[in-house]
Design a protein around this motif. Structure first.
Motif, PDB file in Angstrom:
ATOM      1  N   VAL A 106       0.846  -1.205   0.000  1.00  0.00           N
ATOM      2  CA  VAL A 106       0.000   0.000   0.000  1.00  0.00           C
ATOM      3  C   VAL A 106       0.875   1.246   0.000  1.00  0.00           C
ATOM      4  CG1 VAL A 106      -1.706   1.306   1.318  1.00  0.00           C
ATOM      5  CG2 VAL A 106      -1.890  -1.188   1.177  1.00  0.00           C
ATOM      6  N   GLU A 107       0.650   2.118  -0.932  1.00  0.00           N
ATOM      7  CA  GLU A 107       1.441   3.343  -1.006  1.00  0.00           C
ATOM      8  C   GLU A 107       1.178   4.224   0.208  1.00  0.00           C
ATOM      9  OE1 GLU A 107       1.987   7.371  -3.741  1.00  0.00           O
ATOM     10  OE2 GLU A 107       0.309   5.995  -4.099  1.00  0.00           O
ATOM     11  N   ALA A 108       2.261   4.617   0.875  1.00  0.00           N
ATOM     12  CA  ALA A 108       2.161   5.585   1.959  1.00  0.00           C
ATOM     13  C   ALA A 108       2.463   6.958   1.371  1.00  0.00           C
ATOM     14  CB  ALA A 108       3.146   5.242   3.070  1.00  0.00           C
ATOM     15  N   ARG A 109       1.451   7.813   1.340  1.00  0.00           N
ATOM     16  CA  ARG A 109       1.609   9.123   0.710  1.00  0.00           C
ATOM     17  C   ARG A 109       2.251  10.136   1.654  1.00  0.00           C
ATOM     18  NH1 ARG A 109      -4.122  10.536  -1.786  1.00  0.00           N
ATOM     19  NH2 ARG A 109      -4.746  10.379   0.425  1.00  0.00           N
ATOM     20  N   GLY A 110       2.339   9.782   2.927  1.00  0.00           N
ATOM     21  CA  GLY A 110       2.960  10.632   3.928  1.00  0.00           C
ATOM     22  C   GLY A 110       3.592   9.764   4.989  1.00  0.00           C
TER      23      GLY A 110
END
Length: 281
Positions: A106-110
């Motif tokens: 899952v992409e962690a955007r922050g």
């Protein structure tokens, strides 16, 4: 807020670990909410023993309202949605490995934080470097020390011995004591965390990321003096404290018949403020 409204629910499989009930890859179900903010911090949520992501929907709703991306997990063999397996109640190390696997998918955007309830609280702490004592784990596994009762899975030891060889079980203390730290996790919020007496003082003292710990005054499942308060006392700079009223217990967060709105409200406010201060600083 029911999890059926989630914009994304995915059943991942981790090819590096086997499922507890067969030869396939270990399943890890993730319920993911995305905030409108394109660089929103990611909060991963880990449920307690025998629980589920659905059971913490009140916490998810509070974190979503605060503008965080939220990924809530269902831990294989230890969630009531898919059913229980004895290994899911004893292989504690699989839970932080689930979180690390999800962070690969899952992409962690922050920045990333992990929040957890009960055994999920231990899960969050393990990702910050907390470690189980191999000797303490072995004493429980062999029955030399009586384990606290597991309401969701009575007769756990006999079930494990019926399914796993003695040589395999003998390897588990070393695995339980492994360093499961994930440097992508930059903060953790532990709610009524368990396993406090089994964790080494040195590992808790070596935690370097911001940690907040909350417990309830009348918790008989994870007594604060041995669990939440111990985490808070030994982790440097940890923010510890009580939520709910003097009669608030353990299951008011997850069982409808013991629902404790005041304690839940306290947790939402405390976790929102802590995460905003640490992830958006």
């Amino acid at each position: 807020m029911p999890l059926e409204t989630l914009p994304e629910t995915t059943l991942f499989t981790d090819p590096t670990r086997r499922a507890l009930d067969g030869d396939g890859a270990r399943p890890v179900r993730v319920h993911l909410w995305r905030a409108d903010d394109s660089d929103a911090p990611l909060v991963v949520l880990s449920h307690g023993t025998g629980g589920s992501a659905q059971g913490l929907s009140w916490w998810v709703a509070g974190l979503r309202a605060a503008g965080f991306d939220v990924a809530a997990l269902d831990h294989h063999g230890n969630n009531h949605v898919d059913g229980y397996l004895p290994e899911g109640f004893a292989r504690w190390w699989d839970r932080p490995l689930d979180v690390s696997f999800v962070l690969d998918q899952v992409e962690a955007r922050g920045p990333v934080a992990v929040c957890g309830f009960s055994l999920g609280g231990y899960t969050a702490a393990a990702l910050c470097g907390a470690r189980v004592s191999a000797a303490a784990y072995e004493a429980l596994l062999t029955g030399r020390v009586e384990a606290p009762p597991t309401p969701e899975y009575p007769h756990l030891l006999s079930a494990l011995r019926a399914r796993r060889s003695a040589s395999e079980l003998a390897s588990w203390p070393g695995r339980a004591a492994a360093d499961l730290r994930d440097t992508r996790v930059t903060a953790a919020f532990l709610l009524c965390p368990s396993l406090g007496p089994l964790l080494t003082e040195g590992s808790l003292a070596a935690v370097t990321v911001p940690v907040a710990v909350r417990w309830t005054a009348a918790d008989e499942i994870t007594p604060p003096s041995e669990n939440g308060a111990r985490y808070a006392a030994l982790i440097p700079g940890a923010d510890g404290g009580t939520v709910g009223g003097p009669r608030a217990g353990h299951y008011g967060f997850v069982l409808p018949e013991q629902d404790d709105p005041a304690a839940k409200s306290d947790v939402v406010a405390a976790s929102r403020d802590f995460l905003a201060a640490t992830l958006r600083a």
